[in-house]
Scaffold this active site. Structure first.
Site, PDB file in Angstrom:
ATOM      1  N   ASP A 190      -5.460  12.144  17.889  1.00 59.60           N
ATOM      2  CA  ASP A 190      -5.309  10.198  19.144  1.00 59.60           C
ATOM      3  C   ASP A 190      -3.406  10.101  18.951  1.00 59.60           C
ATOM      4  OD1 ASP A 190      -4.601   7.736  19.906  1.00 59.60           O
ATOM      5  OD2 ASP A 190      -7.200   7.767  19.378  1.00 59.60           O
ATOM      6  N   ARG A 191      -2.780   9.434  19.630  1.00 57.53           N
ATOM      7  CA  ARG A 191      -1.723   9.984  20.383  1.00 57.53           C
ATOM      8  C   ARG A 191      -0.860   8.374  19.834  1.00 57.53           C
ATOM      9  NH1 ARG A 191       0.404   9.189  26.422  1.00 57.53           N
ATOM     10  NH2 ARG A 191      -0.097   7.171  26.433  1.00 57.53           N
ATOM     11  N   LYS A 192      -2.200   8.225  18.787  1.00 58.65           N
ATOM     12  CA  LYS A 192      -1.589   6.646  18.170  1.00 58.65           C
ATOM     13  C   LYS A 192      -1.838   6.855  16.827  1.00 58.65           C
ATOM     14  CE  LYS A 192      -5.757   3.800  19.522  1.00 58.65           C
ATOM     15  NZ  LYS A 192      -6.352   4.719  20.218  1.00 58.65           N
ATOM     16  N   GLU A 338     -20.008   9.470  28.784  1.00 57.52           N
ATOM     17  CA  GLU A 338     -21.586   9.334  28.756  1.00 57.52           C
ATOM     18  C   GLU A 338     -22.535   9.453  30.301  1.00 57.52           C
ATOM     19  OE1 GLU A 338     -22.558   6.929  25.824  1.00 57.52           O
ATOM     20  OE2 GLU A 338     -21.791   7.584  24.229  1.00 57.52           O
TER      21      GLU A 338
END
Length: 370
Positions: A190-192, A338
């Site tokens: 995740d980039r964060k 989903e």
């Protein structure tokens, strides 16, 4: 009369001076009370729950010791536990009793729920992967990675996608369980994620020729389109690797119940068919009803974020114009991943590789060779 007034003024000034001096000395000698960090407000019932949790935790095992008989002596802090001062209580946060959890004891389950939702990080990682991976040969040997595989596994390579945000130790434990030299592994960070997490996972990845980080990193938001984007980023990268038969997507908080050889044998039985859950229950229409009619007469389905799909299905998702149109349509849906995967898998008229033919048996699927 004037003398009395003068005496009173002098007495008042002396008293005021003494009071000021006393207050100054008191503040200099007695340090201010330390504020106790409180994660969130608690009522009386919550405090009682924490007290009971403390009593149970003190007798809990650490590191999933299945003997479940280790006790914590007064004043001692075992390795792997952290002391937290909360609402006037000294809480000892330990790892759960695996034996109690597996046997289904409600008390242990409820205690773990209390700890998980009260503390953001119950315990800290112990391994510095930047240090232990300086010698990759020793790292692979000491951590017990399986480097020798059967000819059956070599002939049926798999492709894994792992989405992660934190808990490098847990991700490495997962990788260790599913790793085989014949497979391919794409890890999306995740980039964060914290920069230390990124450095640690990069240190691990460099020790493997068939494990790599995704070429694109997204700032993943739960139930948003970024989840699907992260999946597709790894799908694109994995399609550059030759020969693998099936794609399996995971998160960093999972662990396999089967060995790689067992998984290979199960997937051989599928014979190119996908394993993707789907339902047409009307209650799920709220996820996409605001989007209007989907393109290409696609009937929408709700399913699971996790899929097992043949290579042809992944290629269809990444390169077919119909799949690209549908991806744009689900972009503003709730939990679009989903809806995206199950809908493509359960519309027979699309003839997606490995997809279901309709309301027939599970064995009745489109198959792909190779």
């Amino acid at each position: 009369m004037e003398l009395m007034c003068a005496i009173r003024v002098i007495f008042f000034l002396l008293t005021t001076t003494v009071i000021i001096i006393c207050l100054f000395m008191e503040s200099a000698v007695v340090p201010p009370k330390e504020k106790i960090p409180v994660p969130h407000k608690m009522d009386a019932k919550g405090k009682m729950t924490m007290k009971r949790s403390l009593e149970r935790t003190r007798s809990n095992i650490l590191n999933c010791d299945v003997s479940n008989n280790r006790s914590i002596e007064e004043g001692q802090l075992p390795e792997g536990a952290i002391s937290h001062n909360t609402v006037g209580l000294t809480m000892l946060i330990s790892k759960p009793s695996c034996k109690a959890l597996i046997s289904g004891k409600d008390a242990e389950y409820n205690e773990m729920k209390t700890q998980i939702f009260t503390y953001k990080y119950p315990y800290r990682p112990k391994t510095d992967y930047q240090l232990v991976t300086r010698n990759c040969h020793n790292f692979l040997r000491d951590r017990g990675y399986i480097l020798n595989v059967t000819s059956e596994e070599i002939g049926f390579p798999l492709a894994y996608n792992i989405l992660m945000f934190k808990d490098v130790e847990q991700v490495e434990r997962l990788l260790r369980a599913i790793y085989r030299p014949s497979n391919f592994y794409c890890i999306h960070v995740d980039r964060k994620a914290h920069f230390k997490v990124k450095l640690q996972i990069m240190s691990i990845v460099r020790c493997f020729p068939n494990v790599f980080l995704s070429s694109r990193q997204m700032k993943v938001e739960w139930a948003g389109y970024s989840v699907l984007e992260a999946e597709m980023a790894c799908m694109k990268d994995l399609l550059q690797r030759p020969g693998w038969k099936y794609f399996i997507n995971l998160t960093g908080q999972e662990y396999p119940l089967k060995t790689n050889l067992e998984i290979v044998r199960i997937l051989k039985i599928l014979n190119g068919a996908n394993s993707i859950d789907a339902t047409t229950n009307k209650k799920w229409k709220k996820l996409w009803k605001h989007l209007g009619n989907p393109p290409h007469k696609i009937r929408t389905y709700k399913g699971n974020t996790h899929i097992v799909a043949c290579r042809g299905f992944v290629d269809y998702i990444m390169n077919n114009p119909i799949a690209k149109d549908f991806a744009k349509w689900v972009k503003n849906a709730v939990v679009p991943d989903e809806t995206f995967f199950p809908s493509l898998n359960h519309n027979p008229h699309l003839k997606v590789p490995g997809s279901a033919l309709g309301k027939t048996t599970i064995a009745s699927m489109y198959t792909v060779s190779g």
